[in-house]
Design a protein around this motif. Structure first.
Motif, PDB file in Angstrom:
ATOM      1  N   PRO A  40       0.842  -1.200   0.000  1.00  0.00           N
ATOM      2  CA  PRO A  40       0.000   0.000   0.000  1.00  0.00           C
ATOM      3  C   PRO A  40       0.881   1.254   0.000  1.00  0.00           C
ATOM      4  CG  PRO A  40      -0.541  -1.445   1.861  1.00  0.00           C
ATOM      5  CD  PRO A  40       0.629  -2.026   1.165  1.00  0.00           C
ATOM      6  N   PRO A  41       0.382   2.380  -0.505  1.00  0.00           N
ATOM      7  CA  PRO A  41       1.209   3.580  -0.630  1.00  0.00           C
ATOM      8  C   PRO A  41       1.878   4.024   0.678  1.00  0.00           C
ATOM      9  CG  PRO A  41      -0.852   3.890  -1.793  1.00  0.00           C
ATOM     10  CD  PRO A  41      -0.959   2.577  -1.064  1.00  0.00           C
ATOM     11  N   ASP A  42       1.234   3.850   1.815  1.00  0.00           N
ATOM     12  CA  ASP A  42       1.818   4.301   3.083  1.00  0.00           C
ATOM     13  C   ASP A  42       2.775   3.275   3.698  1.00  0.00           C
ATOM     14  OD1 ASP A  42      -0.352   2.640   3.479  1.00  0.00           O
ATOM     15  OD2 ASP A  42      -0.929   3.565   5.376  1.00  0.00           O
ATOM     16  N   ASN A  43       2.946   2.113   3.087  1.00  0.00           N
ATOM     17  CA  ASN A  43       3.835   1.066   3.621  1.00  0.00           C
ATOM     18  C   ASN A  43       4.861   0.613   2.590  1.00  0.00           C
ATOM     19  OD1 ASN A  43       2.721   0.855   6.180  1.00  0.00           O
ATOM     20  ND2 ASN A  43       1.145  -0.559   5.499  1.00  0.00           N
ATOM     21  N   ARG A  44       5.374   1.504   1.785  1.00  0.00           N
ATOM     22  CA  ARG A  44       6.299   1.100   0.727  1.00  0.00           C
ATOM     23  C   ARG A  44       7.652   0.672   1.296  1.00  0.00           C
ATOM     24  NH1 ARG A  44       3.729   3.273  -4.094  1.00  0.00           N
ATOM     25  NH2 ARG A  44       1.863   2.001  -3.970  1.00  0.00           N
ATOM     26  N   GLY A  45       8.100   1.276   2.382  1.00  0.00           N
ATOM     27  CA  GLY A  45       9.315   0.834   3.061  1.00  0.00           C
ATOM     28  C   GLY A  45      10.586   1.005   2.261  1.00  0.00           C
ATOM     29  N   SER A  46      11.673   0.568   2.883  1.00  0.00           N
ATOM     30  CA  SER A  46      12.993   0.686   2.279  1.00  0.00           C
ATOM     31  C   SER A  46      13.335  -0.569   1.482  1.00  0.00           C
ATOM     32  CB  SER A  46      14.040   0.886   3.377  1.00  0.00           C
ATOM     33  OG  SER A  46      14.130  -0.292   4.163  1.00  0.00           O
ATOM     34  N   LEU A  47      14.452  -0.504   0.795  1.00  0.00           N
ATOM     35  CA  LEU A  47      14.933  -1.651   0.034  1.00  0.00           C
ATOM     36  C   LEU A  47      15.230  -2.823   0.969  1.00  0.00           C
ATOM     37  CD1 LEU A  47      15.739  -2.784  -2.701  1.00  0.00           C
ATOM     38  CD2 LEU A  47      18.018  -1.834  -2.350  1.00  0.00           C
ATOM     39  N   THR A  48      15.748  -2.541   2.157  1.00  0.00           N
ATOM     40  CA  THR A  48      16.030  -3.598   3.130  1.00  0.00           C
ATOM     41  C   THR A  48      14.745  -4.300   3.549  1.00  0.00           C
ATOM     42  OG1 THR A  48      17.902  -2.319   3.947  1.00  0.00           O
ATOM     43  CG2 THR A  48      17.115  -4.091   5.346  1.00  0.00           C
ATOM     44  N   GLN A  49      13.693  -3.532   3.788  1.00  0.00           N
ATOM     45  CA  GLN A  49      12.410  -4.138   4.139  1.00  0.00           C
ATOM     46  C   GLN A  49      11.875  -4.979   2.986  1.00  0.00           C
ATOM     47  OE1 GLN A  49      10.088  -0.674   5.315  1.00  0.00           O
ATOM     48  NE2 GLN A  49       9.879  -1.565   7.367  1.00  0.00           N
ATOM     49  N   GLN A  50      12.035  -4.509   1.775  1.00  0.00           N
ATOM     50  CA  GLN A  50      11.573  -5.270   0.621  1.00  0.00           C
ATOM     51  C   GLN A  50      12.323  -6.595   0.516  1.00  0.00           C
ATOM     52  OE1 GLN A  50      11.809  -2.858  -2.908  1.00  0.00           O
ATOM     53  NE2 GLN A  50      10.354  -1.352  -2.135  1.00  0.00           N
ATOM     54  N   GLU A  51      13.628  -6.565   0.745  1.00  0.00           N
ATOM     55  CA  GLU A  51      14.418  -7.800   0.701  1.00  0.00           C
ATOM     56  C   GLU A  51      13.997  -8.767   1.802  1.00  0.00           C
ATOM     57  OE1 GLU A  51      18.413  -6.344   0.861  1.00  0.00           O
ATOM     58  OE2 GLU A  51      18.423  -5.802  -1.266  1.00  0.00           O
ATOM     59  N   LYS A  52      13.710  -8.244   2.997  1.00  0.00           N
ATOM     60  CA  LYS A  52      13.241  -9.083   4.100  1.00  0.00           C
ATOM     61  C   LYS A  52      11.880  -9.697   3.773  1.00  0.00           C
ATOM     62  CE  LYS A  52      15.474  -6.707   7.970  1.00  0.00           C
ATOM     63  NZ  LYS A  52      15.200  -5.937   9.206  1.00  0.00           N
ATOM     64  N   LEU A  53      11.006  -8.900   3.162  1.00  0.00           N
ATOM     65  CA  LEU A  53       9.682  -9.393   2.774  1.00  0.00           C
ATOM     66  C   LEU A  53       9.802 -10.512   1.746  1.00  0.00           C
ATOM     67  CD1 LEU A  53       6.595  -9.317   2.767  1.00  0.00           C
ATOM     68  CD2 LEU A  53       6.725  -7.435   1.116  1.00  0.00           C
ATOM     69  N   ILE A  54      10.642 -10.323   0.756  1.00  0.00           N
ATOM     70  CA  ILE A  54      10.840 -11.360  -0.260  1.00  0.00           C
ATOM     71  C   ILE A  54      11.400 -12.622   0.375  1.00  0.00           C
ATOM     72  CG2 ILE A  54      12.194 -12.003  -2.297  1.00  0.00           C
ATOM     73  CD1 ILE A  54      11.850  -9.103  -3.261  1.00  0.00           C
ATOM     74  N   ASP A  55      12.351 -12.474   1.295  1.00  0.00           N
ATOM     75  CA  ASP A  55      12.920 -13.626   1.989  1.00  0.00           C
ATOM     76  C   ASP A  55      11.841 -14.382   2.767  1.00  0.00           C
ATOM     77  OD1 ASP A  55      15.205 -15.240   2.932  1.00  0.00           O
ATOM     78  OD2 ASP A  55      14.685 -14.357   4.879  1.00  0.00           O
ATOM     79  N   LEU A  56      10.982 -13.652   3.469  1.00  0.00           N
ATOM     80  CA  LEU A  56       9.884 -14.276   4.213  1.00  0.00           C
ATOM     81  C   LEU A  56       8.952 -15.047   3.271  1.00  0.00           C
ATOM     82  CD1 LEU A  56       8.080 -14.329   6.974  1.00  0.00           C
ATOM     83  CD2 LEU A  56       6.776 -12.625   5.695  1.00  0.00           C
ATOM     84  N   LEU A  57       8.581 -14.415   2.165  1.00  0.00           N
ATOM     85  CA  LEU A  57       7.668 -15.055   1.213  1.00  0.00           C
ATOM     86  C   LEU A  57       8.290 -16.302   0.591  1.00  0.00           C
ATOM     87  CD1 LEU A  57       6.188 -11.885  -0.515  1.00  0.00           C
ATOM     88  CD2 LEU A  57       5.034 -13.401   1.113  1.00  0.00           C
ATOM     89  N   LEU A  58       9.584 -16.251   0.285  1.00  0.00           N
ATOM     90  CA  LEU A  58      10.264 -17.417  -0.292  1.00  0.00           C
ATOM     91  C   LEU A  58      10.282 -18.582   0.690  1.00  0.00           C
ATOM     92  CD1 LEU A  58      13.259 -15.696  -2.119  1.00  0.00           C
ATOM     93  CD2 LEU A  58      11.247 -16.760  -3.169  1.00  0.00           C
ATOM     94  N   ARG A  59      10.410 -18.276   1.982  1.00  0.00           N
ATOM     95  CA  ARG A  59      10.396 -19.347   2.996  1.00  0.00           C
ATOM     96  C   ARG A  59       8.986 -19.888   3.216  1.00  0.00           C
ATOM     97  NH1 ARG A  59      11.683 -17.064   7.658  1.00  0.00           N
ATOM     98  NH2 ARG A  59      12.228 -15.009   6.884  1.00  0.00           N
ATOM     99  N   LYS A  60       7.985 -19.014   3.218  1.00  0.00           N
ATOM    100  CA  LYS A  60       6.604 -19.442   3.456  1.00  0.00           C
ATOM    101  C   LYS A  60       5.970 -20.126   2.250  1.00  0.00           C
ATOM    102  CE  LYS A  60       4.753 -16.578   7.113  1.00  0.00           C
ATOM    103  NZ  LYS A  60       4.119 -17.646   7.842  1.00  0.00           N
ATOM    104  N   PHE A  61       6.403 -19.746   1.067  1.00  0.00           N
ATOM    105  CA  PHE A  61       5.818 -20.269  -0.167  1.00  0.00           C
ATOM    106  C   PHE A  61       6.936 -20.789  -1.075  1.00  0.00           C
ATOM    107  CE2 PHE A  61       3.091 -16.923   1.502  1.00  0.00           C
ATOM    108  CZ  PHE A  61       1.869 -17.587   1.604  1.00  0.00           C
ATOM    109  N   PRO A  62       7.559 -21.917  -0.697  1.00  0.00           N
ATOM    110  CA  PRO A  62       8.666 -22.439  -1.509  1.00  0.00           C
ATOM    111  C   PRO A  62       8.192 -22.833  -2.912  1.00  0.00           C
ATOM    112  CG  PRO A  62       8.051 -23.997   0.223  1.00  0.00           C
ATOM    113  CD  PRO A  62       7.247 -22.753   0.441  1.00  0.00           C
ATOM    114  N   GLY A  63       9.059 -22.628  -3.870  1.00  0.00           N
ATOM    115  CA  GLY A  63       8.728 -22.961  -5.255  1.00  0.00           C
ATOM    116  C   GLY A  63       8.178 -21.785  -6.041  1.00  0.00           C
ATOM    117  N   TYR A  64       7.851 -20.699  -5.345  1.00  0.00           N
ATOM    118  CA  TYR A  64       7.342 -19.496  -6.008  1.00  0.00           C
ATOM    119  C   TYR A  64       8.410 -18.416  -5.970  1.00  0.00           C
ATOM    120  CZ  TYR A  64       2.771 -21.702  -5.636  1.00  0.00           C
ATOM    121  OH  TYR A  64       1.720 -22.563  -5.750  1.00  0.00           O
ATOM    122  N   SER A  65       8.314 -17.455  -6.884  1.00  0.00           N
ATOM    123  CA  SER A  65       9.216 -16.308  -6.856  1.00  0.00           C
ATOM    124  C   SER A  65       8.376 -15.041  -6.695  1.00  0.00           C
ATOM    125  CB  SER A  65      10.064 -16.249  -8.128  1.00  0.00           C
ATOM    126  OG  SER A  65       9.253 -16.040  -9.255  1.00  0.00           O
TER     127      SER A  65
END
Length: 124
Positions: A40-65
């Motif tokens: 959402p526009p008010d939660n765009r965050g930093s590049l570090t947060q984006q990398e952490k989010l991607i890491d979380l999603l990769l662990r929770k949903f293996p096989g997806y990118s």
């Protein structure tokens, strides 16, 4: 749409007797494997947060990118936008569509993103 039968695909798709329509029907049975996430526009965050989010999603949903971007293909809403990448190139170079992902998968990805942002907000 009929379920993919990959045994039939191996046996028949590329044989001389397969029709183009059979090949196209089977090739459209590929599942979505990649998603674009738009915070959402008010939660765009930093590049570090984006990398952490991607890491979380990769662990929770293996096989997806996943890819996080600020640009939404549709209007902005109060929740995370989760957009499946629905197209892929077939063996003949033509663009084909994947099967639609299940709604529970998209809802699960959206929920994981929301929980991540809440925990990041509490940590800050």
């Amino acid at each position: 749409m009929a379920k993919c039968d990959f045994t039939a695909w191996i046996a028949n798709v590329w044989s001389e007797t397969s029709s183009v329509l059979d090949r196209r029907r089977i090739m459209t049975c590929r599942d979505v494997m990649s998603f674009v996430i738009v915070p959402p526009p008010d939660n765009r965050g930093s590049l570090t947060q984006q990398e952490k989010l991607i890491d979380l999603l990769l662990r929770k949903f293996p096989g997806y990118s996943f890819r996080v971007t600020k640009l939404s293909p549709v209007g902005h809403g109060p929740d995370f936008g989760v957009y499946p990448v629905m197209n892929f190139l077939g063996p003949d170079g033509e663009m084909l569509l994947c099967t639609e992902p299940k709604s529970w998968l998209i809802a699960g990805i959206r929920e994981a993103c929301s929980r991540f942002m809440k925990t990041e907000a509490l940590a800050a």
